[in-house]
Design a protein around this motif. Structure first.
Motif, PDB file in Angstrom:
ATOM      1  N   HIS A  45     -10.825  -7.683  11.512  1.00  0.00           N
ATOM      2  CA  HIS A  45     -10.756  -7.349  10.082  1.00  0.00           C
ATOM      3  C   HIS A  45     -11.383  -5.990   9.794  1.00  0.00           C
ATOM      4  O   HIS A  45     -10.872  -5.217   8.981  1.00  0.00           O
ATOM      5  N   ILE A  80      -6.844 -15.164   4.834  1.00  0.00           N
ATOM      6  CA  ILE A  80      -6.363 -15.653   3.539  1.00  0.00           C
ATOM      7  C   ILE A  80      -4.845 -15.878   3.571  1.00  0.00           C
ATOM      8  O   ILE A  80      -4.338 -16.890   3.074  1.00  0.00           O
ATOM      9  N   GLY A 122     -14.087 -11.439  -3.653  1.00  0.00           N
ATOM     10  CA  GLY A 122     -15.332 -10.724  -3.345  1.00  0.00           C
ATOM     11  C   GLY A 122     -15.461 -10.636  -1.833  1.00  0.00           C
ATOM     12  O   GLY A 122     -14.512 -10.246  -1.151  1.00  0.00           O
ATOM     13  N   SER A 164      -0.901 -14.205   9.796  1.00  0.00           N
ATOM     14  CA  SER A 164      -1.363 -14.659  11.118  1.00  0.00           C
ATOM     15  C   SER A 164      -2.772 -15.232  11.089  1.00  0.00           C
ATOM     16  O   SER A 164      -3.154 -15.995  11.961  1.00  0.00           O
ATOM     17  N   ARG A 178       1.471  -8.754  12.769  1.00  0.00           N
ATOM     18  CA  ARG A 178       1.837  -8.231  14.088  1.00  0.00           C
ATOM     19  C   ARG A 178       1.694  -9.284  15.188  1.00  0.00           C
ATOM     20  O   ARG A 178       2.403  -9.243  16.184  1.00  0.00           O
ATOM     21  N   SER A 179       0.760 -10.232  15.015  1.00  0.00           N
ATOM     22  CA  SER A 179       0.458 -11.197  16.096  1.00  0.00           C
ATOM     23  C   SER A 179       1.492 -12.322  16.130  1.00  0.00           C
ATOM     24  O   SER A 179       1.355 -13.341  15.443  1.00  0.00           O
ATOM     25  N   VAL A 209     -15.358 -12.320   1.705  1.00  0.00           N
ATOM     26  CA  VAL A 209     -14.718 -13.527   2.237  1.00  0.00           C
ATOM     27  C   VAL A 209     -15.031 -13.646   3.726  1.00  0.00           C
ATOM     28  O   VAL A 209     -15.027 -12.651   4.448  1.00  0.00           O
ATOM     29  N   LYS A 263      -8.207   0.167  -2.380  1.00  0.00           N
ATOM     30  CA  LYS A 263      -8.009  -0.956  -3.311  1.00  0.00           C
ATOM     31  C   LYS A 263      -7.919  -0.467  -4.754  1.00  0.00           C
ATOM     32  O   LYS A 263      -7.198  -1.058  -5.568  1.00  0.00           O
ATOM     33  N   ASP A 297       4.893  -4.465  12.231  1.00  0.00           N
ATOM     34  CA  ASP A 297       3.754  -3.646  11.798  1.00  0.00           C
ATOM     35  C   ASP A 297       4.122  -3.046  10.436  1.00  0.00           C
ATOM     36  O   ASP A 297       5.043  -2.228  10.331  1.00  0.00           O
ATOM     37  N   LEU A 298       3.398  -3.437   9.420  1.00  0.00           N
ATOM     38  CA  LEU A 298       3.750  -3.028   8.049  1.00  0.00           C
ATOM     39  C   LEU A 298       3.537  -1.545   7.783  1.00  0.00           C
ATOM     40  O   LEU A 298       3.958  -1.034   6.757  1.00  0.00           O
TER      41      LEU A 298
HETATM   42  N1  LIG Z   1     -12.287 -10.602   4.055  1.00  0.00           N
HETATM   43  C1  LIG Z   1     -12.829 -10.137   2.939  1.00  0.00           C
HETATM   44  O1  LIG Z   1     -14.072 -10.089   2.789  1.00  0.00           O
HETATM   45  C2  LIG Z   1     -11.949  -9.684   1.804  1.00  0.00           C
HETATM   46  C3  LIG Z   1     -12.527  -9.453   0.567  1.00  0.00           C
HETATM   47  C4  LIG Z   1     -11.741  -8.994  -0.483  1.00  0.00           C
HETATM   48  C5  LIG Z   1     -10.393  -8.751  -0.267  1.00  0.00           C
HETATM   49  N2  LIG Z   1      -9.842  -8.985   0.931  1.00  0.00           N
HETATM   50  C6  LIG Z   1      -8.424  -8.662   1.122  1.00  0.00           C
HETATM   51  O2  LIG Z   1      -7.685  -9.821   1.412  1.00  0.00           O
HETATM   52  C7  LIG Z   1      -6.623  -9.498   2.309  1.00  0.00           C
HETATM   53  C8  LIG Z   1      -6.701 -10.440   3.508  1.00  0.00           C
HETATM   54  O3  LIG Z   1      -7.983 -10.329   4.086  1.00  0.00           O
HETATM   55  P1  LIG Z   1      -8.437 -11.340   5.236  1.00  0.00           P
HETATM   56  O4  LIG Z   1      -9.886 -11.564   5.099  1.00  0.00           O
HETATM   57  O5  LIG Z   1      -7.521 -12.508   5.277  1.00  0.00           O
HETATM   58  O6  LIG Z   1      -8.192 -10.414   6.519  1.00  0.00           O
HETATM   59  P2  LIG Z   1      -7.853 -10.834   8.030  1.00  0.00           P
HETATM   60  O7  LIG Z   1      -8.311 -12.198   8.327  1.00  0.00           O
HETATM   61  O8  LIG Z   1      -8.348  -9.721   8.871  1.00  0.00           O
HETATM   62  O9  LIG Z   1      -6.249 -10.844   8.027  1.00  0.00           O
HETATM   63  C9  LIG Z   1      -5.569  -9.664   7.820  1.00  0.00           C
HETATM   64  C10 LIG Z   1      -4.091  -9.909   8.023  1.00  0.00           C
HETATM   65  O10 LIG Z   1      -3.406  -8.663   7.837  1.00  0.00           O
HETATM   66  C11 LIG Z   1      -2.548  -8.456   8.953  1.00  0.00           C
HETATM   67  N3  LIG Z   1      -2.392  -7.030   9.225  1.00  0.00           N
HETATM   68  C12 LIG Z   1      -3.381  -6.115   9.391  1.00  0.00           C
HETATM   69  N4  LIG Z   1      -2.841  -4.926   9.681  1.00  0.00           N
HETATM   70  C13 LIG Z   1      -1.496  -5.095   9.710  1.00  0.00           C
HETATM   71  C14 LIG Z   1      -0.401  -4.241   9.972  1.00  0.00           C
HETATM   72  N5  LIG Z   1      -0.556  -2.943  10.285  1.00  0.00           N
HETATM   73  N6  LIG Z   1       0.850  -4.746   9.922  1.00  0.00           N
HETATM   74  C15 LIG Z   1       1.026  -6.063   9.620  1.00  0.00           C
HETATM   75  N7  LIG Z   1       0.044  -6.914   9.361  1.00  0.00           N
HETATM   76  C16 LIG Z   1      -1.209  -6.435   9.408  1.00  0.00           C
HETATM   77  C17 LIG Z   1      -3.231  -9.182  10.099  1.00  0.00           C
HETATM   78  O11 LIG Z   1      -2.314  -9.582  11.087  1.00  0.00           O
HETATM   79  P3  LIG Z   1      -2.127  -8.897  12.530  1.00  0.00           P
HETATM   80  O12 LIG Z   1      -3.450  -8.375  12.974  1.00  0.00           O
HETATM   81  O13 LIG Z   1      -1.611 -10.024  13.336  1.00  0.00           O
HETATM   82  O14 LIG Z   1      -1.118  -7.838  12.301  1.00  0.00           O
HETATM   83  C18 LIG Z   1      -3.769 -10.418   9.402  1.00  0.00           C
HETATM   84  O15 LIG Z   1      -2.781 -11.415   9.327  1.00  0.00           O
HETATM   85  C19 LIG Z   1      -6.784  -8.034   2.665  1.00  0.00           C
HETATM   86  O16 LIG Z   1      -5.938  -7.256   1.882  1.00  0.00           O
HETATM   87  C20 LIG Z   1      -8.227  -7.752   2.327  1.00  0.00           C
HETATM   88  O17 LIG Z   1      -8.452  -6.404   1.987  1.00  0.00           O
HETATM   89  C21 LIG Z   1     -10.584  -9.456   1.985  1.00  0.00           C
END
Ligand SMILES: NC(=O)c1ccc[n+]([C@@H]2O[C@H](COP(=O)([O-])OP(=O)(O)OC[C@H]3O[C@@H](n4cnc5c(N)ncnc54)[C@H](OP(=O)(O)O)[C@@H]3O)[C@@H](O)[C@H]2O)c1
Length: 281
Positions: free
Chosen positions: A204, A19, A194, A16, A39-40, A196, A167, A64-65
């Motif tokens: 997030h 990344i 790292g 949604s 979920r969205s 993001v 992680k 919801d995962l």
């Molecule tokens: N952002 C960073 O700095 C960063 C750094 C390193 C690694 N990562 C990893 O990269 C991945 C993606 O991060 P991102 O920055 O893209 O995060 P993001 O923009 O917050 O996106 C997170 C996604 O996960 C979904 N999600 C969260 N909880 C959920 C649930 N209970 N059921 C189903 N879907 C769920 C959200 O969708 P809904 O809310 O619509 O459900 C959203 O699509 C994550 O695993 C994160 O740990 C992120």
């Protein structure tokens, strides 16, 4: 090995925003058939409509995962709709930024539910279909699971204890499964971003009260990270640290771990000194 995803069915979690969304956009351009989940529903539908307008084959299976019934439904709907499942991209996740001393059991459990148990159980449900994808392939195709973890899975960053715990667990599982799933013909790949830049930092971060300086606004764009995630899938890269910060910690851990430890501790002390000067504590 070069993996061609044209006509392959790819299930992208966390599609949604962030990344996961960018990964879906890139895979659609490469001709993959996409099942999108998060979920969205509205955000997923908007993305799916935009991708369909470019000629891509895309369906939305929201859920919801953290719920067992949703995970099972999402995978079976994907297989019912497209006839098979060839790749699972585990992109969904949350983060908690704050010290352990101000955390709670509720936060730890929530982070572990989304970042560890949810993708683990998605893998369990998807594995038989991925095995079938390998067994029925006539052209040397190998199905894959791409686990989007974090450099927090290779080094414990201060003020991110719950996140790092989730992680590290995910990285450990990924390495074990890589060995186990080899005999089913499934490649298990690991990507370690790292810091993001998030589309919506409020969504997030479960909490934003960490006591080290992290520049979330100036962090790596998720487009760049998505490029690396997709490249990992196409080139079958077993592990990839994405971006300079991640690579630096990844490399530093191997070459000079005491230096990395010193750097992290210094970040904590620097923050504490600044707070003291500002009269916060
Ligand atoms: N952002 C960073 O700095 C960063 C750094 C390193 C690694 N990562 C990893 O990269 C991945 C993606 O991060 P991102 O920055 O893209 O995060 P993001 O923009 O917050 O996106 C997170 C996604 O996960 C979904 N999600 C969260 N909880 C959920 C649930 N209970 N059921 C189903 N879907 C769920 C959200 O969708 P809904 O809310 O619509 O459900 C959203 O699509 C994550 O695993 C994160 O740990 C992120």
């Amino acid at each position: 090995m070069r993996r061609d995803v044209r006509g392959r069915v790819v299930l992208v979690t966390g599609a949604s925003r962030g990344i996961g969304r960018r990964v879906a956009e890139r895979l659609a351009k490469l001709g993959a058939i996409l099942a999108l989940t998060a979920r969205s529903v509205d955000d997923l539908t908007t993305l799916a409509d935009a991708l369909k307008a470019t000629g891509a084959r895309v369906e939305v299976f929201a859920g919801d995962l953290t719920k067992s019934e949703d995970r099972t439904r999402i995978v079976s709907q994907t297989v019912e709709c497209f006839g098979r499942l060839d790749v699972l991209m585990n992109c969904a996740g949350v983060c908690s930024f704050g010290e352990f001393s101000s955390s709670s059991e509720e936060v730890v459990r929530k982070v572990l539910e989304v970042n560890f148990f949810a993708p683990v159980e998605m893998i369990r449900v998807a594995a038989p279909h991925l095995t079938r994808s390998f067994e029925t392939a006539r052209d040397g195709w190998r199905p894959a699971i791409v686990n989007l973890a974090s450099i927090c899975g290779r080094w414990g960053i201060p003020s991110m204890s719950e996140h790092c715990a989730s992680k590290h667990a995910f990285v450990g599982l990924t390495e074990s499964l890589r060995g186990e799933f080899e005999r089913f013909g499934i490649d298990v790949l690991l990507v370690l971003p790292g810091l993001v830049r998030s589309d919506d930092l409020q969504k997030h971060l479960l909490r934003n009260e960490g006591k080290i300086h992290l520049n979330f606004e100036g962090a790596q764009p998720s487009d760049e990270v998505a490029d690396s995630v997709v490249r990992s899938l196409l080139n079958n890269r077993v592990e990839r640290a994405v971006g300079f910060a991640s690579w630096w910690v990844w490399f530093g851990k191997r070459m000079f771990p005491r230096g990395v430890r010193f750097f992290m501790q210094r970040k904590v002390w620097k923050y504490a000194r600044r707070e003291k000067r500002a009269g916060v504590v």
